[in-house]
Every structure is written in C-alpha cells, then in structure tokens.
Design a protein around this motif. Structure first.
Motif, PDB file in Angstrom:
ATOM      1  N   ALA A 215      -6.277   2.101  -7.645  1.00  9.37           N
ATOM      2  CA  ALA A 215      -7.035   1.611  -6.484  1.00  9.37           C
ATOM      3  C   ALA A 215      -7.279   0.107  -6.594  1.00  9.37           C
ATOM      4  CB  ALA A 215      -8.360   2.361  -6.365  1.00  9.37           C
TER       5      ALA A 215
ATOM      6  N   THR B 220       0.168   5.812  -0.631  1.00  5.24           N
ATOM      7  CA  THR B 220      -0.842   6.863  -0.814  1.00  5.24           C
ATOM      8  C   THR B 220      -0.517   7.670  -2.064  1.00  5.24           C
ATOM      9  OG1 THR B 220      -1.214   7.015   1.560  1.00  5.24           O
ATOM     10  CG2 THR B 220      -1.937   8.881   0.219  1.00  5.24           C
TER      11      THR B 220
ATOM     12  N   ALA C  44     -10.141   6.127  -2.404  1.00  2.00           N
ATOM     13  CA  ALA C  44     -10.206   6.642  -1.036  1.00  2.00           C
ATOM     14  C   ALA C  44     -11.040   7.914  -0.991  1.00  2.00           C
ATOM     15  CB  ALA C  44      -8.804   6.899  -0.501  1.00  2.00           C
ATOM     16  N   SER C  45     -10.970   8.729  -2.064  1.00  2.00           N
ATOM     17  CA  SER C  45     -11.796   9.933  -2.159  1.00  2.00           C
ATOM     18  C   SER C  45     -11.774  10.432  -3.594  1.00  2.00           C
ATOM     19  CB  SER C  45     -11.299  11.038  -1.212  1.00  2.00           C
ATOM     20  OG  SER C  45     -10.022  11.509  -1.602  1.00  2.00           O
TER      21      SER C  45
ATOM     22  N   ARG D  69      -4.696  -1.970  -5.106  1.00  2.00           N
ATOM     23  CA  ARG D  69      -4.573  -1.856  -3.654  1.00  2.00           C
ATOM     24  C   ARG D  69      -3.815  -0.616  -3.179  1.00  2.00           C
ATOM     25  NH1 ARG D  69      -6.405  -6.592  -1.501  1.00  2.00           N
ATOM     26  NH2 ARG D  69      -6.521  -8.376  -2.920  1.00  2.00           N
ATOM     27  N   TYR D  70      -3.787   0.424  -4.005  1.00  2.26           N
ATOM     28  CA  TYR D  70      -3.241   1.704  -3.559  1.00  2.26           C
ATOM     29  C   TYR D  70      -4.355   2.565  -2.968  1.00  2.26           C
ATOM     30  CZ  TYR D  70       1.114   0.610  -5.947  1.00  2.26           C
ATOM     31  OH  TYR D  70       2.298   0.017  -6.324  1.00  2.26           O
ATOM     32  N   GLU D  71      -3.985   3.430  -2.038  1.00  2.00           N
ATOM     33  CA  GLU D  71      -4.928   4.412  -1.484  1.00  2.00           C
ATOM     34  C   GLU D  71      -4.857   5.646  -2.374  1.00  2.00           C
ATOM     35  OE1 GLU D  71      -5.064   7.546   2.163  1.00  2.00           O
ATOM     36  OE2 GLU D  71      -4.438   5.504   2.693  1.00  2.00           O
TER      37      GLU D  71
ATOM     38  N   HIS E 232      -6.446   9.257  -3.882  1.00  2.00           N
ATOM     39  CA  HIS E 232      -7.306  10.426  -3.710  1.00  2.00           C
ATOM     40  C   HIS E 232      -7.308  11.211  -5.021  1.00  2.00           C
ATOM     41  CE1 HIS E 232      -7.479   9.868   0.701  1.00  2.00           C
ATOM     42  NE2 HIS E 232      -6.256   9.408   0.541  1.00  2.00           N
TER      43      HIS E 232
ATOM     44  N   PRO F 268       0.833  -1.214   0.000  1.00  4.51           N
ATOM     45  CA  PRO F 268       0.000   0.000   0.000  1.00  4.51           C
ATOM     46  C   PRO F 268       0.861   1.255   0.000  1.00  4.51           C
ATOM     47  CG  PRO F 268       0.164  -0.861   2.213  1.00  4.51           C
ATOM     48  CD  PRO F 268       0.918  -1.834   1.341  1.00  4.51           C
TER      49      PRO F 268
ATOM     50  N   HIS G   1     -12.265  -2.483  -4.105  1.00  5.57           N
ATOM     51  CA  HIS G   1     -11.089  -1.594  -4.132  1.00  5.57           C
ATOM     52  C   HIS G   1     -11.500  -0.198  -4.618  1.00  5.57           C
ATOM     53  CE1 HIS G   1      -8.599  -5.087  -3.403  1.00  5.57           C
ATOM     54  NE2 HIS G   1      -9.149  -5.685  -4.438  1.00  5.57           N
TER      55      HIS G   1
END
Length: 274
Positions: A65, A49, A97-98, A68-70, A72, A47, A94
C-alpha cells in the motif's frame, strides 16, 4: 479449515505468538527481504489491485500500500486484522483499501477483479489438499486474465533442519512431531511449546507445483525463499553487516532454482499466472 481442532489450534497459536514482530527478528528478516524481492520481480506497476489472503498483521500488505497499490487484506485471526488496521493507520497517506476477517477459500471479490493475489500462509495452514486446491481456485477466480498469484509453502524438511540448527532435535516431545513431518508432511503440535509451531502441511517442492497446476495456473517460477541462508551461523551478525547481507542475498539468489537446494529452504514459493 478442514478440521475444527486444527483450526482452533492455529487460532490459539497466533493469539499467543507475536506475528506482527516476527519478520523483524533473526532469519525471518531474510524471509521478508526475499519475499518482497520475489513479489516485485513479477508485480505489475502501481496502481494495481492486490488481495493479500491470509495476510497476517499486514507486513506485506502495508508495504505494498505504501508503494501506491490498492491492497485488500483478509485473515482468519481477528488479532491480526486489528494489527493490520493499526499499521495502516500509521501510514495515512497510503492506507490499506480494506482489512477484514476472512477465509482464503471464500473471498468476497468479484470474478476477474484483481491483478495479483498473495497466499503467503494459507497453503500451509490448510492441511488437507482439497482445501489448498479450493484456495488456489478461488485466487484463480478473482484474478483477471494474466493475473499472478504468489504462494508460499513450508518445506517438508524445515523442522528437521530447524531442530538441528536451533538445538531442540533431541527433545523427547519433539521426536513424534518430526517423525510425522518426515513421513507425510502433516505437522501437528500437541504441546504448548510455540517453538514447535502449529498445525500445518509441509510441502515437497513438486507437490506445490502440482497444486498450482491442478488449480489452473501456469507456474512461472518455483524458487527457494531463504535457500540455505536461514541456517547461517551467527545470522544476526551477517545480516547487520551491509556487505555480508548483500553477499548472503546474492548467494541465495544464485541457488534459488537449484532442485537439490529447494527442500533445504524453510519456505518455497511458487508464482502462478492465470
């Protein structure tokens, strides 16, 4: 944006154009494949960000995503944010995140909170250099030490090559657009013809490197994204043949750093490290 008319023109363009489907058509498929390849070449393992600033309809954000990456996503066009949210809902295991309306020059993330930043649109839609530097400095602010930024630019010569290969070079209303592109890189489209794109700045390769350096980044790579591959005759036939697609990608990789070829690519990418 530095100019309200430019900003409004860009918003109007993307409200009419279908950015969500663009990368699945024609030579834009090469742009997507190569951009993904260049991201994965340097991206730390999940992971991690990632901020996708100017992320459009989420083509790259949702893909990351799903790995499996976060992620935004921010984009100034509400239509794009809505499309990205819809795409995120299609992968409930998956999701993003936003996904929010936002400006790449003013990110809400805290200092040193991200591992990677994607700038795959802002560096050509911010038509004035102070805004582009502000965007890159904002990426520098939110990145952790050693973090990476990927910045895409449109080549100074893209509209000349596109108009010659696509057959609109001789259209009278395009002539002044092309003349200014070649003169100072400031692309303006006063017409309603979506083929002529929208307001943007078209970089020379060296200008993109200098922007990164001015924002405090070390330039890890400066490469052609599509190289001359986007000009391929009968592109769809080549791309739909797996063997020919592999040959095309191999040829583009072979010349991706060749200085004499960089400007012939539709897009150029700089990868910078904090």
């Amino acid at each position: 944006m530095s100019d309200d008319l430019t900003a409004n023109g860009i918003l109007l363009h993307y409200n009419e154009a279908d950015e969500a489907s663009r990368l699945r058509q024609g030579w834009f498929q090469l742009e997507q494949a190569r951009t993904r390849e260049l991201i994965l070449r340097h991206l730390p393992p999940a992971p991690a960000t990632i901020i996708d600033a100017g992320g459009g309809a989420g083509a790259y954000a949702c893909w990351l995503a799903s790995n499996r990456y976060e992620v935004h996503l921010f984009d100034p066009v509400l239509k794009h944010v809505d499309q990205a949210r819809a795409a995120s809902r299609q992968q409930p295991a998956h999701p993003l995140a936003s996904a929010e309306v936002g400006d790449a020059r003013h990110l809400p993330q805290a200092e040193a909170s991200a591992d990677a930043v994607l700038l795959l649109g802002p560096l050509y839609h911010l038509v004035e250099r102070p805004d582009r530097i502000a965007c890159l400095r904002e990426a520098h602010r939110v990145l952790r030490p050693g973090g990476l930024v990927w910045g895409a630019a449109i080549s100074r010569f893209a509209s000349l090559l596109d108009s010659l290969s696509s057959g609109f070079f001789d259209e009278p209303e395009f002539a002044p657009i092309l003349a200014r592109d070649l003169n100072d890189g400031q692309h303006r489209n006063p017409t309603s013809n979506l083929t002529y794109f929208t307001d943007a700045f078209f970089h020379r390769p060296g200008e993109l490197s200098r922007d990164f350096l001015a924002a405090g980044f070390k330039v890890e790579e400066l490469v052609a994204i599509e190289g001359p591959g986007w000009l391929a005759r009968d592109f769809d036939r080549l791309w739909n043949d797996p063997a020919q697609r592999d040959r095309l990608l191999a040829a583009v990789r072979k010349v991706e750093r060749e200085p004499s070829v960089l400007g012939a690519s539709a897009h150029i990418m700089a990868i910078g490290r904090k």
